[in-house]
Design an enzyme around this catalytic site. Structure first.
Site: not given
Ligand code: GLU
Length: 313
Positions: A251-252
């Site tokens: 994910s980010k």
């Protein structure tokens, strides 16, 4: 036989990470190895989180990698323009009217909080299954649209949707059990992903959808919609998700694996070589270009691509 057309359909809500470009590369190779074309669509329906600047960076990162698109993108190259979902509202409205005419849609006033409180069954992964509070007793239903704010939901049958995923083989999903009646347009007027993606892939002539395997159930929902709209469904190939050392989907938060960092630490060739090795297409992560990989690629050739996840070391 129709010419093969693949697509990449990112949501511009942040900088791409290794997982996004892994999917992009496999989808590009899948189209090119069949002599096909590849389309870039900007899925910016979520107006709160989507940013033009991120869409520009997606294009810049794809070009840097050598993943050029033949159609679409921010400059709307091609006959099916516009290629950004935020500008396709009129097209979705036309298709929604066609679905409403089937009598299998209905207005829904339930809020997410209300659905949770009604103790509709929940899946372990956090999916909420709609319990049918607003579903009319008799279907098809052709009642006029109410004048209060409402979402539009689609009735789903209690039967299996069966399809063959090019990587994962035969799949069957009972939509009533797996997701329940799903939303086509939200009460605030926002279009649902499921409707937009089907309408776009169909009207843009996409024949091969290669994307992450988190969207396998969505494929069943989408195949149901293709049928109701009288569109021919594309072929689907769902590729593994990339996971971090802790086994969680990238994910980010995995900052070192976003394109800003990756472009600082790799050349394009090194990064493509690393992705190809992860996909099982090469025996070592030697630098290469996407075009070098075309003759090596067939999605079925790499057993790795049939896994649910690949751990990134
Ligand atoms: N826009 C979706 C995403 O970025 C992809 C949808 C699709 O490939 O069907 O996750």
């Amino acid at each position: 036989m129709d010419a093969c057309k693949g697509r990449f359909a990112p949501s511009p809500t942040g900088r791409m990470h290794l997982g996004n470009i892994f999917t992009a590369l496999i989808s590009w190779l899948d189209a090119k190895s069949r002599g096909g074309t590849w389309l870039l669509r900007i899925e910016d329906l979520d107006t709160q989180r989507s940013r033009y600047e991120y869409a520009r960076l997606i294009e810049d990162d794809l070009s840097w990698l050598g993943l050029e698109w033949d159609e679409g993108g921010l400059d709307d190259t091609g006959d099916a323009a516009p290629y950004s979902q935020s500008r396709r509202s009129g097209i979705y409205a036309g298709c929604l009217s066609r679905l409403e005419a089937t009598g299998f849609t209905y207005p829904c006033r339930c809020t997410r909080a209300g659905i949770m409180a009604a103790r509709a069954p929940h899946q372990r992964d956090g999916r909420v299954i709609y319990g049918g509070t607003c579903r009319p007793g008799i279907l098809p239903c052709h009642a006029p649209r109410p004048d209060y704010p409402h979402a539009v939901r689609l009735y789903v049958p209690d039967t299996d949707i069966v399809f063959t995923d090019c990587l994962r083989g035969r799949q069957h999903f009972n939509l009533a059990r797996e997701c329940g009646d799903f939303i086509l347009r939200r009460a605030d007027g926002a279009w649902a992903y499921q409707l937009a993606v089907v309408v776009d892939d169909a009207l843009m002539g996409v024949t091969r959808v290669v994307r992450g395997c988190d969207l396998l159930l969505s494929a069943a929902q989408q195949i149901y919609l293709y049928g109701l709209l009288g569109f021919r469904a594309p072929e689907f190939a769902h590729v593994p998700l990339l996971c971090n050392g802790a086994g969680q989907r990238l994910s980010k938060r995995d900052g070192a694996l976003d394109m800003e960092s990756l472009r600082r630490t790799h050349t394009p060739g090194q990064l493509v070589g690393r992705l190809a090795f992860m996909a099982g297409l090469t025996v070592s992560p030697e630098p290469c270009s996407p075009s070098d990989l075309v003759p090596l690629f067939s999605p079925e050739c790499a057993g790795v691509l049939a896994a649910d996840s690949i751990q990134v070391g």
